[in-house]
Write a protein that holds these residues in place. Sequence first.
Motif, PDB file in Angstrom:
ATOM      1  N   UNK A 101      82.681 -62.006  51.619  1.00 48.89           N
ATOM      2  CA  UNK A 101      83.290 -63.305  51.921  1.00 48.89           C
ATOM      3  C   UNK A 101      83.515 -64.152  50.690  1.00 48.89           C
ATOM      4  N   UNK A 102      82.544 -64.151  49.768  1.00 44.91           N
ATOM      5  CA  UNK A 102      82.642 -64.998  48.584  1.00 44.91           C
ATOM      6  C   UNK A 102      83.758 -64.535  47.654  1.00 44.91           C
ATOM      7  N   UNK A 103      83.858 -63.239  47.404  1.00 43.72           N
ATOM      8  CA  UNK A 103      84.917 -62.749  46.518  1.00 43.72           C
ATOM      9  C   UNK A 103      86.299 -62.919  47.142  1.00 43.72           C
ATOM     10  N   UNK A 104      86.377 -62.772  48.465  1.00 46.05           N
ATOM     11  CA  UNK A 104      87.652 -63.020  49.133  1.00 46.05           C
ATOM     12  C   UNK A 104      88.079 -64.471  49.017  1.00 46.05           C
ATOM     13  N   UNK A 105      87.115 -65.384  49.165  1.00 41.14           N
ATOM     14  CA  UNK A 105      87.410 -66.815  49.019  1.00 41.14           C
ATOM     15  C   UNK A 105      87.800 -67.145  47.581  1.00 41.14           C
ATOM     16  N   UNK A 106      87.067 -66.605  46.609  1.00 42.32           N
ATOM     17  CA  UNK A 106      87.378 -66.875  45.204  1.00 42.32           C
ATOM     18  C   UNK A 106      88.711 -66.265  44.789  1.00 42.32           C
ATOM     19  N   UNK A 107      89.073 -65.148  45.396  1.00 38.81           N
ATOM     20  CA  UNK A 107      90.363 -64.533  45.082  1.00 38.81           C
ATOM     21  C   UNK A 107      91.507 -65.484  45.449  1.00 38.81           C
ATOM     22  N   UNK A 108      91.399 -66.110  46.595  1.00 38.11           N
ATOM     23  CA  UNK A 108      92.440 -67.074  47.011  1.00 38.11           C
ATOM     24  C   UNK A 108      92.358 -68.356  46.195  1.00 38.11           C
ATOM     25  N   UNK A 109      91.137 -68.765  45.833  1.00 36.86           N
ATOM     26  CA  UNK A 109      90.970 -70.025  45.108  1.00 36.86           C
ATOM     27  C   UNK A 109      91.407 -69.901  43.650  1.00 36.86           C
ATOM     28  N   UNK A 111      93.111 -67.162  42.046  1.00 37.69           N
ATOM     29  CA  UNK A 111      94.401 -66.519  41.771  1.00 37.69           C
ATOM     30  C   UNK A 111      95.486 -66.882  42.779  1.00 37.69           C
ATOM     31  N   UNK A 112      95.110 -67.519  43.864  1.00 38.64           N
ATOM     32  CA  UNK A 112      96.097 -67.929  44.860  1.00 38.64           C
ATOM     33  C   UNK A 112      96.754 -66.784  45.601  1.00 38.64           C
ATOM     34  N   UNK A 113      96.055 -65.640  45.717  1.00 38.95           N
ATOM     35  CA  UNK A 113      96.608 -64.492  46.437  1.00 38.95           C
ATOM     36  C   UNK A 113      95.581 -63.997  47.448  1.00 38.95           C
ATOM     37  N   UNK A 114      96.064 -63.200  48.378  1.00 39.40           N
ATOM     38  CA  UNK A 114      95.200 -62.552  49.352  1.00 39.40           C
ATOM     39  C   UNK A 114      95.346 -61.039  49.219  1.00 39.40           C
ATOM     40  N   UNK A 115      94.266 -60.336  49.481  1.00 33.27           N
ATOM     41  CA  UNK A 115      94.323 -58.885  49.473  1.00 33.27           C
ATOM     42  C   UNK A 115      94.044 -58.288  48.106  1.00 33.27           C
ATOM     43  N   UNK A 116      95.040 -58.369  47.203  1.00 26.07           N
ATOM     44  CA  UNK A 116      94.920 -57.698  45.903  1.00 26.07           C
ATOM     45  C   UNK A 116      95.488 -58.564  44.798  1.00 26.07           C
ATOM     46  N   UNK A 117      94.777 -58.613  43.675  1.00 24.25           N
ATOM     47  CA  UNK A 117      95.295 -59.253  42.464  1.00 24.25           C
ATOM     48  C   UNK A 117      95.580 -58.161  41.453  1.00 24.25           C
ATOM     49  N   UNK A 118      96.838 -58.030  41.081  1.00 20.14           N
ATOM     50  CA  UNK A 118      97.270 -56.991  40.141  1.00 20.14           C
ATOM     51  C   UNK A 118      98.285 -57.608  39.199  1.00 20.14           C
ATOM     52  N   UNK A 119      97.916 -57.752  37.932  1.00 18.21           N
ATOM     53  CA  UNK A 119      98.784 -58.405  36.964  1.00 18.21           C
ATOM     54  C   UNK A 119      98.959 -57.496  35.749  1.00 18.21           C
ATOM     55  N   UNK A 120     100.175 -57.319  35.257  1.00 19.70           N
ATOM     56  CA  UNK A 120     100.389 -56.443  34.089  1.00 19.70           C
ATOM     57  C   UNK A 120      99.638 -56.889  32.841  1.00 19.70           C
ATOM     58  N   UNK A 121      99.326 -58.187  32.760  1.00 23.33           N
ATOM     59  CA  UNK A 121      98.622 -58.674  31.570  1.00 23.33           C
ATOM     60  C   UNK A 121      97.117 -58.437  31.636  1.00 23.33           C
TER      61      UNK A 121
END
Length: 294
Positions: A101-109, A111-121
């Motif tokens: 729950x905590x990592x899912x909440x922090x992911x949205x907070x 990076x502003x995304x849900x599910x997966x954060x994938x950035x070329x940088x």
Amino acid sequence: MFFDSDLLMSALRALTPILLAALGGALCERAGVFNIGLEGMMLMGCFTAVTTSWFTGSPWLGVLAAALAAAAYSLILAVGAVTLRGDAVVLGIAMNLLAVGLTGFLLRTVFGVQGTFDDPSLAGLPLIGGFSPLAYLAWAAVGVAALLLSRHVWGLRLRGVGEAPDAAATLGVSPTRYKYAAVLVSGVLCGLAGAQLALGNVTLFSENMTAGRGWIAVVAVMLGRALPLGVLLAALLFGLAEAAGFRLQGLGMPQQATDAAPYVVTLVALFLSTAQRRRRAAARARTRTTGVTS
């Protein structure tokens, strides 16, 4: 050919996070703390590694931050189970659920995304001979842990604390201090496992990306009887199962079936291990009965 060098390489990459987490669990087991919170610690390591690497541009800072974050998170188990004498199983399950729950909440907070954060940088770990440096560290850690537990005074005291804490206390050894140390080291190893999973095996963060690997690490501890070499062999078994699942998926099998391969192997191995232990216990009981009768 199904079994080839590529399959072995894939298996060795897959076993690394499981091996690191399982070594941490083995140290806790030796200290008398049953740690099933490995999954949650790994997940916290995954998120912290990706977040730090993305903001700083350095995967090595991500690895360091992951180890520290997971160690801090492991204090929940240390304080709850050692100081407050709570149920370690309940605490471990709670830590696993909280991490999801905590990592899912922090992911949205963050990076502003849900599910997966994938950035070329996002910077991942470099590869040496096809493996990240954390893979080599995991293999070396097996030898270090084996020597530590069998030869070094710290390891011998740790085993004494786990087997007979009251007797260890009468010899001036603090069970609380050694149990805390074991839990914190397991947190560091789980953080490294999470960093390997998020920055070594892939370069992204996905919600609940550990996908049961922490639970598999717990089973590896049980199958290996908390012995470093036994843990390595159990982790290799699960790594081979995961690699075989990916290979079967490439041959056309449904993804749902191939994804289940490591967990099927886990259940079968646990069943066989339990059955073997029961047979040994029954044989010992028959031996004692025969001795009393004679």
